[in-house]
Design a protein around this motif. Structure first.
Motif, PDB file in Angstrom:
ATOM      1  N   MET A  70       0.842  -1.182   0.000  1.00  0.00           N
ATOM      2  CA  MET A  70       0.000   0.000   0.000  1.00  0.00           C
ATOM      3  C   MET A  70       0.888   1.246   0.000  1.00  0.00           C
ATOM      4  N   ASN A  71       0.428   2.291  -0.683  1.00  0.00           N
ATOM      5  CA  ASN A  71       1.177   3.541  -0.696  1.00  0.00           C
ATOM      6  C   ASN A  71       1.187   4.135   0.700  1.00  0.00           C
ATOM      7  N   GLU A  72       2.359   4.589   1.101  1.00  0.00           N
ATOM      8  CA  GLU A  72       2.479   5.205   2.403  1.00  0.00           C
ATOM      9  C   GLU A  72       1.646   6.487   2.450  1.00  0.00           C
ATOM     10  N   ARG A  73       0.840   6.667   3.478  1.00  0.00           N
ATOM     11  CA  ARG A  73      -0.013   7.832   3.701  1.00  0.00           C
ATOM     12  C   ARG A  73      -0.911   8.140   2.492  1.00  0.00           C
ATOM     13  N   PHE A  74      -1.426   7.095   1.862  1.00  0.00           N
ATOM     14  CA  PHE A  74      -2.297   7.219   0.690  1.00  0.00           C
ATOM     15  C   PHE A  74      -3.507   8.095   0.965  1.00  0.00           C
ATOM     16  N   TRP A  75      -4.005   8.086   2.200  1.00  0.00           N
ATOM     17  CA  TRP A  75      -5.210   8.827   2.558  1.00  0.00           C
ATOM     18  C   TRP A  75      -5.001  10.340   2.442  1.00  0.00           C
ATOM     19  N   GLU A  76      -3.755  10.774   2.410  1.00  0.00           N
ATOM     20  CA  GLU A  76      -3.474  12.203   2.277  1.00  0.00           C
ATOM     21  C   GLU A  76      -3.368  12.645   0.814  1.00  0.00           C
ATOM     22  N   THR A  77      -3.218  11.705  -0.092  1.00  0.00           N
ATOM     23  CA  THR A  77      -3.000  12.057  -1.498  1.00  0.00           C
ATOM     24  C   THR A  77      -4.060  11.520  -2.460  1.00  0.00           C
ATOM     25  N   THR A  78      -4.823  10.525  -2.015  1.00  0.00           N
ATOM     26  CA  THR A  78      -5.797   9.888  -2.905  1.00  0.00           C
ATOM     27  C   THR A  78      -7.217  10.225  -2.461  1.00  0.00           C
ATOM     28  N   PRO A  79      -8.037  10.749  -3.365  1.00  0.00           N
ATOM     29  CA  PRO A  79      -9.440  11.021  -2.997  1.00  0.00           C
ATOM     30  C   PRO A  79     -10.145   9.724  -2.581  1.00  0.00           C
ATOM     31  N   LEU A  80     -11.107   9.846  -1.696  1.00  0.00           N
ATOM     32  CA  LEU A  80     -11.854   8.678  -1.221  1.00  0.00           C
ATOM     33  C   LEU A  80     -12.447   7.875  -2.368  1.00  0.00           C
ATOM     34  N   THR A  81     -12.909   8.550  -3.386  1.00  0.00           N
ATOM     35  CA  THR A  81     -13.539   7.858  -4.522  1.00  0.00           C
ATOM     36  C   THR A  81     -12.549   7.078  -5.370  1.00  0.00           C
ATOM     37  N   GLU A  82     -11.249   7.285  -5.160  1.00  0.00           N
ATOM     38  CA  GLU A  82     -10.235   6.603  -5.956  1.00  0.00           C
ATOM     39  C   GLU A  82      -9.436   5.563  -5.178  1.00  0.00           C
ATOM     40  N   LEU A  83      -9.800   5.324  -3.929  1.00  0.00           N
ATOM     41  CA  LEU A  83      -9.090   4.335  -3.119  1.00  0.00           C
ATOM     42  C   LEU A  83      -9.357   2.926  -3.628  1.00  0.00           C
ATOM     43  N   THR A  84      -8.366   2.069  -3.488  1.00  0.00           N
ATOM     44  CA  THR A  84      -8.584   0.653  -3.784  1.00  0.00           C
ATOM     45  C   THR A  84      -9.423   0.066  -2.661  1.00  0.00           C
ATOM     46  N   ALA A  85      -9.962  -1.117  -2.873  1.00  0.00           N
ATOM     47  CA  ALA A  85     -10.754  -1.785  -1.833  1.00  0.00           C
ATOM     48  C   ALA A  85      -9.907  -1.998  -0.578  1.00  0.00           C
ATOM     49  N   GLU A  86      -8.664  -2.374  -0.750  1.00  0.00           N
ATOM     50  CA  GLU A  86      -7.765  -2.604   0.396  1.00  0.00           C
ATOM     51  C   GLU A  86      -7.516  -1.301   1.163  1.00  0.00           C
ATOM     52  N   GLN A  87      -7.275  -0.215   0.444  1.00  0.00           N
ATOM     53  CA  GLN A  87      -7.067   1.071   1.096  1.00  0.00           C
ATOM     54  C   GLN A  87      -8.325   1.505   1.841  1.00  0.00           C
ATOM     55  N   TRP A  88      -9.472   1.368   1.190  1.00  0.00           N
ATOM     56  CA  TRP A  88     -10.748   1.755   1.804  1.00  0.00           C
ATOM     57  C   TRP A  88     -10.962   1.011   3.118  1.00  0.00           C
ATOM     58  N   GLU A  89     -10.801  -0.287   3.084  1.00  0.00           N
ATOM     59  CA  GLU A  89     -11.027  -1.099   4.286  1.00  0.00           C
ATOM     60  C   GLU A  89     -10.031  -0.764   5.394  1.00  0.00           C
ATOM     61  N   SER A  90      -8.815  -0.399   5.026  1.00  0.00           N
ATOM     62  CA  SER A  90      -7.788  -0.095   6.036  1.00  0.00           C
ATOM     63  C   SER A  90      -8.083   1.199   6.785  1.00  0.00           C
ATOM     64  N   LEU A  91      -8.987   2.018   6.267  1.00  0.00           N
ATOM     65  CA  LEU A  91      -9.355   3.249   6.966  1.00  0.00           C
ATOM     66  C   LEU A  91     -10.109   2.963   8.266  1.00  0.00           C
ATOM     67  N   CYS A  92     -10.808   1.847   8.311  1.00  0.00           N
ATOM     68  CA  CYS A  92     -11.540   1.497   9.528  1.00  0.00           C
ATOM     69  C   CYS A  92     -10.537   1.177  10.633  1.00  0.00           C
ATOM     70  N   ASP A  93     -10.659   1.887  11.759  1.00  0.00           N
ATOM     71  CA  ASP A  93      -9.731   1.663  12.866  1.00  0.00           C
ATOM     72  C   ASP A  93     -10.186   0.557  13.809  1.00  0.00           C
ATOM     73  N   GLY A  94     -11.384   0.009  13.595  1.00  0.00           N
ATOM     74  CA  GLY A  94     -11.872  -1.085  14.430  1.00  0.00           C
ATOM     75  C   GLY A  94     -12.373  -0.648  15.794  1.00  0.00           C
ATOM     76  N   CYS A  95     -12.765   0.609  15.932  1.00  0.00           N
ATOM     77  CA  CYS A  95     -13.226   1.092  17.232  1.00  0.00           C
ATOM     78  C   CYS A  95     -14.586   0.516  17.616  1.00  0.00           C
ATOM     79  N   GLY A  96     -15.438   0.216  16.634  1.00  0.00           N
ATOM     80  CA  GLY A  96     -16.765  -0.333  16.893  1.00  0.00           C
ATOM     81  C   GLY A  96     -17.838   0.703  17.180  1.00  0.00           C
TER      82      GLY A  96
END
Length: 144
Positions: free
Chosen positions: A1-27
C-alpha cells in the motif's frame, strides 16, 4: 500500500484494500444510535449491533452484514455526503470533511492496539442486544 495514501488519494479513488484499512476497528459505528429531532445531533447508545463481536470490536459477519442486518449502512463514498451519523473520530468522516487522521489511528501509529490504548475503542464499554436492555435507556455521551 502507498504510504499515507489517505493524504494524497481522494476517497472515490481508493482501492478496496485502502478503503477497508481506513476502519480503525473502534466499533463506535456499530452501536444503536438515534437522531435528536430538535437538534439533529446523533446520540449513541451503549447497546451494540448483534453482529458486533464485543471482544474484537469487529463485525462477526462483515461480508454479509447488509443482508443479515438490513438497517446496517455500508460505508461507501456516496454515503459520506452527510457523514454526521458517523462518530467524529471515524476516519471516513474525518477524510470526507478534509481533516487529518488522529495520531492513534493504526495507519498513522502503525499499531492496531493504539485505538484501544487511546481510549477510542468500545471494548469493555458496551453491551450486546441479547441483554434485552432498551437502547433509549442506555444512552451515552462519550461518543460524539
Amino acid at each position: 500500500m502507498n504510504e499515507r495514501f489517505w493524504e494524497t488519494t481522494p476517497l472515490t479513488e481508493l482501492t478496496a484494500e485502502q478503503w477497508e484499512s481506513l476502519c480503525d476497528g473502534c466499533g463506535k459505528c456499530c452501536l444503536e444510535k438515534f437522531e435528536d429531532e430538535e437538534t439533529g445531533n446523533i446520540v449513541y447508545s451503549r447497546v451494540a449491533c448483534a453482529l458486533l463481536d464485543l471482544k474484537t470490536c469487529r463485525c462477526r459477519h462483515y461480508a454479509d452484514r447488509a443482508r443479515l442486518m438490513p438497517d446496517c449502512v455500508t460505508i461507501v463514498p456516496q454515503v459520506l455526503a452527510w457523514p454526521k451519523w458517523l462518530p467524529e473520530t471515524c476516519a471516513y468522516r474525518l477524510l470526507a470533511e478534509g481533516k487529518p487522521l488522529p495520531s492513534w489511528h493504526p495507519l498513522v501509529s502503525g499499531d492496531p492496539d493504539s485505538v484501544l490504548e487511546a481510549g477510542q475503542s468500545v471494548f469493555g464499554r458496551v453491551i450486546g442486544p441479547e441483554t434485552g436492555e432498551d437502547p433509549l435507556m442506555n444512552l451515552i455521551d462519550w461518543i460524539r
